[in-house]
Design a protein around this motif. Structure first.
Motif, PDB file in Angstrom:
ATOM      1  N   ALA A 448     -10.633   3.348  -5.175  1.00 14.36           N
ATOM      2  CA  ALA A 448     -10.976   3.371  -6.449  1.00 14.36           C
ATOM      3  C   ALA A 448     -10.993   4.684  -7.311  1.00 14.36           C
ATOM      4  O   ALA A 448     -11.422   4.956  -8.568  1.00 14.36           O
ATOM      5  CB  ALA A 448     -12.130   2.630  -6.824  1.00 14.36           C
ATOM      6  N   ASP A 449     -10.911   5.769  -6.517  1.00 13.39           N
ATOM      7  CA  ASP A 449     -11.173   7.418  -7.175  1.00 13.39           C
ATOM      8  C   ASP A 449      -9.981   7.592  -7.176  1.00 13.39           C
ATOM      9  O   ASP A 449     -10.110   9.323  -6.975  1.00 13.39           O
ATOM     10  CB  ASP A 449     -11.855   7.345  -5.423  1.00 13.39           C
ATOM     11  CG  ASP A 449     -13.535   6.721  -5.599  1.00 13.39           C
ATOM     12  OD1 ASP A 449     -13.541   6.930  -6.591  1.00 13.39           O
ATOM     13  OD2 ASP A 449     -13.730   7.478  -4.921  1.00 13.39           O
ATOM     14  N   LEU A 450      -8.170   7.538  -6.762  1.00 12.64           N
ATOM     15  CA  LEU A 450      -7.372   7.205  -6.881  1.00 12.64           C
ATOM     16  C   LEU A 450      -7.104   7.579  -8.214  1.00 12.64           C
ATOM     17  O   LEU A 450      -6.318   6.339  -8.380  1.00 12.64           O
ATOM     18  CB  LEU A 450      -6.129   7.084  -5.999  1.00 12.64           C
ATOM     19  CG  LEU A 450      -7.310   7.255  -4.492  1.00 12.64           C
ATOM     20  CD1 LEU A 450      -5.626   6.589  -3.397  1.00 12.64           C
ATOM     21  CD2 LEU A 450      -7.356   8.536  -4.129  1.00 12.64           C
ATOM     22  N   PRO A 451      -7.125   8.190  -8.940  1.00 16.71           N
ATOM     23  CA  PRO A 451      -6.317   7.478 -10.773  1.00 16.71           C
ATOM     24  C   PRO A 451      -5.020   7.403 -10.744  1.00 16.71           C
ATOM     25  O   PRO A 451      -4.287   6.924 -11.685  1.00 16.71           O
ATOM     26  CB  PRO A 451      -7.120   9.035 -11.333  1.00 16.71           C
ATOM     27  CG  PRO A 451      -6.979  10.360 -10.460  1.00 16.71           C
ATOM     28  CD  PRO A 451      -6.971   9.474  -9.440  1.00 16.71           C
ATOM     29  N   GLY A 452      -4.834   7.849  -9.969  1.00 15.96           N
ATOM     30  CA  GLY A 452      -2.758   8.062 -10.090  1.00 15.96           C
ATOM     31  C   GLY A 452      -2.239   6.708  -9.386  1.00 15.96           C
ATOM     32  O   GLY A 452      -1.265   6.528  -9.381  1.00 15.96           O
ATOM     33  N   LEU A 453      -3.217   5.732  -8.570  1.00 24.29           N
ATOM     34  CA  LEU A 453      -2.897   4.826  -7.952  1.00 24.29           C
ATOM     35  C   LEU A 453      -1.533   3.489  -8.964  1.00 24.29           C
ATOM     36  O   LEU A 453      -2.788   2.262 -10.201  1.00 24.29           O
ATOM     37  CB  LEU A 453      -3.767   4.066  -7.091  1.00 24.29           C
ATOM     38  CG  LEU A 453      -2.777   3.535  -6.233  1.00 24.29           C
ATOM     39  CD1 LEU A 453      -2.256   3.876  -4.764  1.00 24.29           C
ATOM     40  CD2 LEU A 453      -4.179   3.050  -5.098  1.00 24.29           C
ATOM     41  N   ARG A 454      -1.024   3.072  -9.135  1.00 24.84           N
ATOM     42  CA  ARG A 454      -0.154   2.055  -9.459  1.00 24.84           C
ATOM     43  C   ARG A 454       0.061   1.221  -8.354  1.00 24.84           C
ATOM     44  O   ARG A 454       0.577  -0.069  -9.348  1.00 24.84           O
ATOM     45  CB  ARG A 454       0.678   2.820 -10.412  1.00 24.84           C
ATOM     46  CG  ARG A 454       0.631   3.844 -11.929  1.00 24.84           C
ATOM     47  CD  ARG A 454      -0.671   3.835 -12.093  1.00 24.84           C
ATOM     48  NE  ARG A 454      -0.364   2.908 -13.814  1.00 24.84           N
ATOM     49  CZ  ARG A 454      -0.394   2.854 -15.019  1.00 24.84           C
ATOM     50  NH1 ARG A 454      -0.237   4.028 -14.683  1.00 24.84           N
ATOM     51  NH2 ARG A 454      -0.296   2.364 -15.605  1.00 24.84           N
ATOM     52  N   TYR A 455       0.515   0.596  -7.530  1.00 21.65           N
ATOM     53  CA  TYR A 455       0.946  -0.088  -6.942  1.00 21.65           C
ATOM     54  C   TYR A 455      -0.143   0.327  -5.681  1.00 21.65           C
ATOM     55  O   TYR A 455       0.138   1.128  -4.725  1.00 21.65           O
ATOM     56  CB  TYR A 455       2.271   0.207  -6.558  1.00 21.65           C
ATOM     57  CG  TYR A 455       2.812  -0.663  -5.437  1.00 21.65           C
ATOM     58  CD1 TYR A 455       3.032  -1.844  -5.506  1.00 21.65           C
ATOM     59  CD2 TYR A 455       2.742  -0.759  -3.733  1.00 21.65           C
ATOM     60  CE1 TYR A 455       3.974  -3.429  -4.754  1.00 21.65           C
ATOM     61  CE2 TYR A 455       3.702  -1.624  -3.390  1.00 21.65           C
ATOM     62  CZ  TYR A 455       3.920  -2.347  -3.628  1.00 21.65           C
ATOM     63  OH  TYR A 455       4.321  -3.765  -2.630  1.00 21.65           O
TER      64      TYR A 455
END
Length: 515
Positions: A448-455
């Motif tokens: 949840a702390d990875l703001p760039g994660l889209r998939y």
């Protein structure tokens, strides 16, 4: 009279029962139906004591198209995904939803879920604003291009004994209108050719290519070439666009508004004039684009003039030196095989583990590395490479620490037998896609702390505690639930990710009730 959804479902279930093999306990039919295609994915009969499921044309799915029509009428869905489960007793369950989900190709491949249909990952060359420097200016020669065109056309004419017949030329006004439409000036040599003739009338006289009329060139540009190619998250979650050879001459895109197709091979591929080259390219250079170049365009010649010269056997004096005529993607079984600097993708299959990745130093342009059924203990050699897509199994004792701060890594798939520390993922600025479905992980909440994660791809047992903890990544555009969850469970995940699934259709019935 048109059949109802319930009647069609009973017919499909009845046919599945009739066709069933001896000893079966369940039949699962997963599929899709749209106006353009209908088919099965990950479907079959379950027979205890026999590995896997039975697949093949014997599975009934002809009624899927009828179901699509019914749901188009009732829900406005142009395409549907469905799952029908039936049993020897004749009982069946049907679940149908719009095509926000896509079943995997095998029964244990799970579901791919689209959360934000408007988001597509950007390609490296799409937003690049760098322009070629003065030494890389356009080099085409208008008068020479016309002379070379005439020389090229004389060959077929002499062989046939007929004068070369060409369409009438375009006007300056038409060229100016084309430039306004493209938002970019055309190179002088291409302008000169169109002022000589408006294409070659469909004849494949230019080294197997047919020169397109200006109107046809603009139409192909608008319909096929001006935008990147996107096949959806199931196929393109780890998309990589390779660099041309020589490097940095052509933008790393699968499509771009600055590419104008000028010739076709009638196979979905085109030669295009590049009006928006990369920093080492030239305005007006010729490149290959189209169906077979979704992984990146190919550099052909420094100008239209030079391309015509090549068809006459003349050298291209302005062409930069390539890294070598080597394939940019290789499948190998041992990294001791000779690797060349131009290789940009390596698929290492079935190599003895642990694999020593040190030989990858010979591939400074490597963008994709997949270790298939092979494991490594040390990812340090990857740290120095521009790898954007990494799929790797980690042997016991290995960890992700060597990847800390990797500036390019955008897609990562990890397999492991023992839990690994995911903390280094926080330091990956380009990380967009992550597959941990084959990796035992004690704590996934940091995702949840990875703001760039889209998939994000996880197993069903991994998704459950993450949802319960309320720690889902906030900006996911797509997700995958691996394994063999039913469509109903995939819909629950889709709902947890914020998609309204209240319109999903559910039906339970019995074959014997059919009228």
């Amino acid at each position: 009279m048109d059949l109802t959804v319930e009647q069609v479902a009973r017919q499909i279930a009845a046919e599945a029962v009739v066709r069933a093999p001896e000893g079966w306990t369940e039949c699962v039919l997963r599929g899709h139906a749209s106006r353009g295609s209908t088919g099965l994915s990950g479907s079959g009969y379950v027979v205890p004591g026999r590995p896997g499921a039975f697949f093949g044309a014997s599975l009934p799915y002809q009624g899927f198209a009828v179901l699509r029509d019914r749901f188009q009428e009732s829900h406005g869905w142009e395409a549907i995904v469905l799952e029908l489960t039936c049993r020897p007793s004749g009982t069946f369950d049907l679940v149908v939803f719009r095509d926000a989900l896509e079943p995997g190709s095998g029964p244990a491949d799970g579901w791919t879920l689209t959360v934000d249909p408007d988001f597509h990952p950007s390609e490296p060359g799409a937003a690049d604003t760098a322009e070629p420097s003065e030494p890389h200016r356009a080099v085409g020669d208008a008068a020479e291009a016309v002379e070379r065109l005439r020389a090229v056309l004389r060959g077929p004419a002499e062989r046939s004994g007929a004068e070369p017949g060409l369409p009438a030329p375009v006007t300056e006004e038409q060229l100016a209108a084309a430039e306004r439409r493209l938002g970019r000036p055309l190179p002088a040599d291409l302008r000169a050719l169109y002022l000589e003739a408006d294409g070659a009338g469909g004849s494949e006289v230019l080294a197997g290519y047919a020169w397109l009329s200006l109107d046809d060139a603009l139409a192909v540009h608008d319909d096929y070439i001006s935008a990147p190619t996107w096949f959806g998250w199931q196929l393109d979650w780890n998309q990589v666009v390779f660099d041309a050879d020589p490097p940095n001459t052509v933008r790393r895109c699968s499509g771009h508004p600055g590419w104008l197709p000028i010739a076709t091979g009638y196979d979905g591929n085109f030669l295009a004039v590049d009006l928006a080259p990369a920093v080492n390219g030239r305005h007006g250079q010729v490149i290959q684009v189209g169906r077979d170049f979704d992984d990146g365009p190919r550099y052909v010649a420094s100008s239209v003039t030079a391309w015509l010269g090549r068809t006459l056997g003349l050298p291209d004096p302005y062409a930069p030196q390539p890294d070598g005529d080597q394939p940019r993607e290789r499948v190998v079984f041992d990294l001791d095989e000779r690797l060349t600097p131009g290789v940009q993708a390596i698929h290492l299959n079935d190599a003895p583990s642990p694999v020593d990745l040190t030989p990858l130093a010979a591939t400074p342009h490597l963008r994709r590395l997949h270790l298939n059924r092979s494991a490594t203990t040390d990812l340090s050699p990857v740290a120095a490479l521009p790898v954007e897509d990494l799929a790797v199994d980690l042997a016991p004792g290995a960890d992700l620490t060597p990847l800390t701060g990797h500036p390019h890594l955008a897609a990562l798939a990890i397999g492991a037998e023992t839990p690994i520390d995911l903390t280094p993922l926080r330091t990956l600025p380009a990380l967009r896609s992550l597959d941990l479905s084959r990796c035992p992980t004690p704590d996934l909440t940091l995702l949840a702390d990875l703001p760039g994660l889209r998939y994000l791809a996880l197993s069903t047992t991994q998704w459950t505690p993450l949802i319960a903890a309320g720690r889902l990544p906030a900006r996911l555009a797509a997700a995958r639930t691996a394994g063999a969850p039913p469509l109903a469970a995939a819909l629950d995940l889709l709902a947890a990710l914020g998609v309204d699934t209240s319109t999903a259709y559910r039906l339970s019935g019995t074959v014997g009730d059919a009228s």
